[in-house]
Design an enzyme around this catalytic site. Sequence first.
Site, PDB file in Angstrom:
ATOM      1  N   THR A 146      18.925  74.489 113.725  1.00  0.00           N
ATOM      2  CA  THR A 146      19.744  75.357 114.648  1.00  0.00           C
ATOM      3  C   THR A 146      19.970  74.539 115.836  1.00  0.00           C
ATOM      4  O   THR A 146      21.113  74.839 116.356  1.00  0.00           O
ATOM      5  CB  THR A 146      18.875  76.660 114.827  1.00  0.00           C
ATOM      6  OG1 THR A 146      18.239  77.265 113.788  1.00  0.00           O
ATOM      7  CG2 THR A 146      19.495  77.752 115.906  1.00  0.00           C
ATOM      8  N   ASP A 184      11.129  72.473 104.223  1.00  0.00           N
ATOM      9  CA  ASP A 184      11.216  72.855 105.480  1.00  0.00           C
ATOM     10  C   ASP A 184      10.366  72.534 106.537  1.00  0.00           C
ATOM     11  O   ASP A 184      10.246  73.414 107.362  1.00  0.00           O
ATOM     12  CB  ASP A 184      11.775  74.328 105.617  1.00  0.00           C
ATOM     13  CG  ASP A 184      12.902  74.752 106.259  1.00  0.00           C
ATOM     14  OD1 ASP A 184      13.253  75.908 106.915  1.00  0.00           O
ATOM     15  OD2 ASP A 184      13.445  73.740 107.052  1.00  0.00           O
ATOM     16  N   SER A 241      11.462  75.866 111.925  1.00  0.00           N
ATOM     17  CA  SER A 241      10.846  77.202 112.500  1.00  0.00           C
ATOM     18  C   SER A 241      11.195  78.110 111.341  1.00  0.00           C
ATOM     19  O   SER A 241      12.355  78.261 110.859  1.00  0.00           O
ATOM     20  CB  SER A 241      11.671  77.702 113.772  1.00  0.00           C
ATOM     21  OG  SER A 241      12.900  77.701 113.386  1.00  0.00           O
ATOM     22  N   ARG A 281      23.255  82.558 112.650  1.00  0.00           N
ATOM     23  CA  ARG A 281      22.993  81.675 113.561  1.00  0.00           C
ATOM     24  C   ARG A 281      24.129  80.357 113.281  1.00  0.00           C
ATOM     25  O   ARG A 281      24.134  79.343 113.851  1.00  0.00           O
ATOM     26  CB  ARG A 281      21.686  80.916 113.523  1.00  0.00           C
ATOM     27  CG  ARG A 281      20.518  81.944 113.754  1.00  0.00           C
ATOM     28  CD  ARG A 281      19.240  81.582 113.457  1.00  0.00           C
ATOM     29  NE  ARG A 281      19.006  81.668 112.099  1.00  0.00           N
ATOM     30  CZ  ARG A 281      18.169  81.401 111.481  1.00  0.00           C
ATOM     31  NH1 ARG A 281      16.971  80.357 111.735  1.00  0.00           N
ATOM     32  NH2 ARG A 281      18.173  81.570 109.962  1.00  0.00           N
ATOM     33  N   HIS A 289      22.457  75.265 104.641  1.00  0.00           N
ATOM     34  CA  HIS A 289      21.510  76.372 104.931  1.00  0.00           C
ATOM     35  C   HIS A 289      22.178  77.384 104.570  1.00  0.00           C
ATOM     36  O   HIS A 289      23.268  77.777 105.213  1.00  0.00           O
ATOM     37  CB  HIS A 289      21.141  75.978 106.413  1.00  0.00           C
ATOM     38  CG  HIS A 289      20.637  77.322 106.941  1.00  0.00           C
ATOM     39  ND1 HIS A 289      19.302  77.497 107.254  1.00  0.00           N
ATOM     40  CD2 HIS A 289      21.160  78.591 107.308  1.00  0.00           C
ATOM     41  CE1 HIS A 289      19.068  78.834 107.758  1.00  0.00           C
ATOM     42  NE2 HIS A 289      20.085  79.406 107.703  1.00  0.00           N
TER      43      HIS A 289
HETATM   44  C1  FWO Z   1      14.710  78.850 107.815  1.00  0.00           C
HETATM   45  C2  FWO Z   1      15.109  75.822 110.168  1.00  0.00           C
HETATM   46  C3  FWO Z   1      15.476  79.790 108.756  1.00  0.00           C
HETATM   47  C4  FWO Z   1      15.129  75.222 112.403  1.00  0.00           C
HETATM   48  O1  FWO Z   1      16.229  80.642 107.984  1.00  0.00           O
HETATM   49  O2  FWO Z   1      16.563  76.992 109.008  1.00  0.00           O
HETATM   50  O3  FWO Z   1      15.420  79.770 110.013  1.00  0.00           O
HETATM   51  O4  FWO Z   1      16.306  74.899 113.138  1.00  0.00           O
HETATM   52  O5  FWO Z   1      14.020  74.671 112.693  1.00  0.00           O
HETATM   53  N1  FWO Z   1      14.571  77.687 108.806  1.00  0.00           N
HETATM   54  N2  FWO Z   1      16.321  77.139 111.799  1.00  0.00           N
HETATM   55  C5  FWO Z   1      13.204  79.410 107.451  1.00  0.00           C
HETATM   56  C6  FWO Z   1      13.487  80.319 106.115  1.00  0.00           C
HETATM   57  C7  FWO Z   1      14.066  79.526 104.944  1.00  0.00           C
HETATM   58  C8  FWO Z   1      12.285  81.135 106.116  1.00  0.00           C
HETATM   59  C9  FWO Z   1      15.419  76.745 109.075  1.00  0.00           C
HETATM   60  C10 FWO Z   1      15.236  76.485 111.513  1.00  0.00           C
HETATM   61 ZN    ZN Z   2      17.509  75.944 107.067  1.00  0.00          ZN
END
Ligand code: FWO
Ligand code: ZN
Length: 386
Positions: free
Chosen positions: A100, A282, A286, A164, A196
């Site tokens: 993100t 992952d 987060s 996002r 993603h």
């Molecule tokens: C997933 C990583 C989510 C980061 O959808 O994509 O947020 O940048 O650290 N994580 N956004 C977790 C689900 C698959 C449970 C990310 C996060």
């Molecule tokens: Zn992701």
Amino acid sequence: MLKLLKNAKVFSPRYLGKKDILVVGDKIGLIDDEISVNITALNVEVYDFSNRIIVPGFIDAHVHITGGGGEGGYSTRTPEIYLGELIKAGITTVVGCLGTDGITRSLENLYAKAKALDEEGITAYIYTGSYAVPPLTFTGDITKDIVIIDKVIGVGEIAISDHRSTQPSIEELKKIVSRARLGGLISGKAGVVNFHVGSGENGIDYLLEIIRKTEIPVTHLYPTHMNRNKSLIDQGIEFAKYGGFFDLTTSSSKEEGIDKTISYLGYCFENKVLDKVTLTSDGQGSLPVFNQKGDFVGLKIGEVSSLFETVKKAVERGLLPFEEALKTVTINPSKVLKLNSKGEIGINKDADIVILNEDLSIDSVIAKGNIVMFEKNLVRKGTFES
Ligand code: FWO
Ligand code: ZN
């Protein structure tokens, strides 16, 4: 340096039986029923791994090695990964990514962390880019990033069907995938785009349309988080019928998350697509939770340990034969990432080896021919790891 690993049951991931393995430098030199060496003449370390199981070192193709998160503001930026956590999880090859937050996290930092993990003893690659489109790059050009930066094997994680994401159009995605493909062709690397996939109702519609409407081979499309819900799993199965690999995330913000993932693994096996399924952790990403209105309500951190834990639980619960479950973290990721020396116990393959106890707990780990964990004790740690 020579290491002779004797008497283990070897899954390459195909079961080879009880074999001896001779490690020569950072490669697997010999596999045979019985290997004996003249110990005095040769400088060889001999290990008796009777009652143990030998499998290929695990490949985790989606880890936020420099940390991720931030969806709840500055104090929710997650910490970087340390070598010891990867080794204890049996991970000998990792692909780092940004998520993100492509503002406070940098590709240069990601690259440096991958080089650090290499120096510390395992194998690390990275994706250029982050969630956003147009993608973050080192050189301003995806193709150039893949061609001239040794550790860049593709692009990711590019967010689609997620609140996002930057709401990319299919035309923008076609440009990204075609430029990644060009980079892959010129460099001999995978040139894969790790997508993603959020919980948006369009799922991977755009990816299926790219397969159907363009000349771009499906091998460059690699969607992750496909275990978010049943409709994504069904889309994944359709995607696999085109020859595409899709990825399930083993970290979960809910306790029952692992049960859902394991049931989906069984479902993929029943639908005869498990050879196209990979697992990734992952790790350090987060796991944010948002309410119906899209307000942030909290987050957890992805754990690399969840990768093999998911394989272990799927086998223990009888959903998958061990060989099949093992493919999702060894030979399958090595195929989609075109890491041909990884993911298998075979002659001339990299000596990345995990030694399991019969209860499938991780006992020892060899990375690039070096013992990095022995009988659950870390032999190698990150520079500043206590
Ligand atoms: C997933 C990583 C989510 C980061 O959808 O994509 O947020 O940048 O650290 N994580 N956004 C977790 C689900 C698959 C449970 C990310 C996060
Ligand atoms: Zn992701």
